[in-house]
Design an enzyme around this catalytic site. Structure first.
Site, PDB file in Angstrom:
ATOM      1  N   GLN A 250      12.856  50.789  26.625  1.00 33.36           N
ATOM      2  CA  GLN A 250      14.261  50.642  27.024  1.00 33.36           C
ATOM      3  C   GLN A 250      14.436  49.382  27.878  1.00 33.36           C
ATOM      4  OE1 GLN A 250      16.698  52.598  25.876  1.00 33.36           O
ATOM      5  NE2 GLN A 250      18.294  51.557  27.005  1.00 33.36           N
TER       6      GLN A 250
ATOM      7  N   LYS B 190      19.284  59.558  23.704  1.00 30.94           N
ATOM      8  CA  LYS B 190      18.416  59.308  22.544  1.00 30.94           C
ATOM      9  C   LYS B 190      17.497  60.507  22.308  1.00 30.94           C
ATOM     10  CE  LYS B 190      18.632  54.302  23.104  1.00 30.94           C
ATOM     11  NZ  LYS B 190      18.021  53.027  23.526  1.00 30.94           N
TER      12      LYS B 190
ATOM     13  N   ASP C 254      13.505  49.745  17.244  1.00 29.58           N
ATOM     14  CA  ASP C 254      14.642  49.032  17.823  1.00 29.58           C
ATOM     15  C   ASP C 254      14.903  47.726  17.074  1.00 29.58           C
ATOM     16  OD1 ASP C 254      16.235  50.010  19.808  1.00 29.58           O
ATOM     17  OD2 ASP C 254      14.886  49.473  21.442  1.00 29.58           O
TER      18      ASP C 254
HETATM   19  N1  GUN Z   1      19.255  48.579  26.428  1.00 28.46           N
HETATM   20  C1  GUN Z   1      20.543  48.571  25.999  1.00 28.46           C
HETATM   21  N2  GUN Z   1      20.585  48.774  24.665  1.00 28.46           N
HETATM   22  C2  GUN Z   1      19.306  48.907  24.241  1.00 28.46           C
HETATM   23  C3  GUN Z   1      18.716  49.143  22.976  1.00 28.46           C
HETATM   24  O1  GUN Z   1      19.371  49.264  21.927  1.00 28.46           O
HETATM   25  N3  GUN Z   1      17.363  49.209  22.965  1.00 28.46           N
HETATM   26  C4  GUN Z   1      16.622  49.082  24.082  1.00 28.46           C
HETATM   27  N4  GUN Z   1      15.276  49.171  23.985  1.00 28.46           N
HETATM   28  N5  GUN Z   1      17.132  48.857  25.266  1.00 28.46           N
HETATM   29  C5  GUN Z   1      18.481  48.777  25.346  1.00 28.46           C
END
Ligand code: GUN
Length: 301
Positions: free
Chosen positions: A96, A52, A119
């Site tokens: 996350q 990311k 998100d």
């Molecule tokens: N863990 C796995 N996929 C995601 C996501 O799209 N966002 C977040 N914050 N954690 C994740």
């Protein structure tokens, strides 16, 4: 069979984003800023977060990584969320997942200011998405909608089967697919696919195979390697594989390989469209996060 090349489409979208962000900078404006909070050392999470941050840098979004050890208390993490909510130099942030067991994910997610929730996981954004209001849409479903749209795969009147009922993928995905497109308002993604008949299946569903065989589009987000087999797929269907499973592979340098929830080798002989793993949904999820960050920047300067 047509491979839905998320890697290629994501790269095209990143180029579009880079142009838009360059134009902002040329006007003397500051670049958008995304903060990524990670707790502990889950190897998959560390990889996702690194990807990311790399993607942000590539398009000119400022990325800040904020890392905590796994023993951080819930109240200390909540204090960090409050700090980021108040930080006017941060346009959006994500925490996350998964979080350690002693921290309530819903308590943390609910504390995020929905205007910075890139998100799309806060109750506010989920509710707005359900009602067809402008919202920050959860990254994976948004990326899948974009992928379908860029390959001109129509959803109107189609039977879409979603396997998985998670808050991150299954539930918002079902909502987007059943949405009336004309309710899409300014601020929502340009792609407004919807109008599908949606069935959501999960671990307690009876006769999953029979339901899947009636699907025009199957979106699998179950975290179960090889769950969707060729006998469950109607000829000509479109298959979207959200699974990212690590399978031991002594022949690989890393000691593991990534596989999806779909038996790709056999399903790809029946389906008309299919996403690979890796290189399908994963890159689209990351690019959606970048799009959401720019959206948050533009809507709440
Ligand atoms: N863990 C796995 N996929 C995601 C996501 O799209 N966002 C977040 N914050 N954690 C994740």
């Amino acid at each position: 069979m047509i491979l839905l090349d998320g890697k290629k489409i994501a790269s095209e979208i990143r180029a579009e984003l880079r142009d838009r962000i360059d134009a902002l900078k040329a006007q003397g404006k500051r670049p958008p800023c995304l903060a990524v909070v990670i707790v502990g050392h889950n190897p998959a999470s560390e990889t996702y977060v690194a990807n990311k941050i790399k993607a942000c840098t590539e398009v000119g979004i400022e990325a800040r990584k904020i890392a905590f050890e796994a023993d951080i208390t819930e109240s200390a993490l909540l204090a960090e969320v409050e700090r980021l909510n108040a930080d006017s130099t941060v346009d959006g942030f994500i925490v996350q997942l998964p979080l350690p067991d002693h921290i309530s994910e819903s308590a943390i997610l609910s504390a995020i200011d929905y205007r910075k929730d890139v998100d799309g996981l806060t109750p506010e954004n989920v509710g707005r998405t359900v009602q067809g209001l402008p919202s920050l849409v959860s990254a994976t479903p948004k990326g899948i909608r974009e992928l379908l749209s860029r390959y001109a795969i129509q959803t109107e009147g189609k039977h879409v089967v979603v396997i998985g009922r998670s808050n991150i993928v299954g539930k918002p995905m079902a909502m987007l697919m059943m949405q009336r497109p004309y309710l899409s308002l300014p601020g929502m993604s340009a792609s407004s696919l919807g109008d599908a008949t949606v069935t959501v299946c999960h671990s307690k569903t009876r006769d999953l195979a029979a339901i899947c065989r009636t699907a025009d589009i199957i979106i699998v987000a179950a975290g179960s390697p090889g769950l969707l087999t060729a006998d469950m797929v109607k000829e000509g269907a479109a298959i979207i594989d959200v699974g990212i499973n690590r399978i031991d592979d002594p022949s690989s340098l890393r000691g593991y390989k990534l596989v999806g929830d779909v038996d790709f080798e056999h399903v790809s002989k029946v389906a008309e469209y299919i996403t690979p793993v890796p290189g399908g949904v994963g890159p689209m999820t990351i690019v959606s996060l970048l799009q959401n960050t720019l959206q948050a920047y533009n809507e709440h300067p």
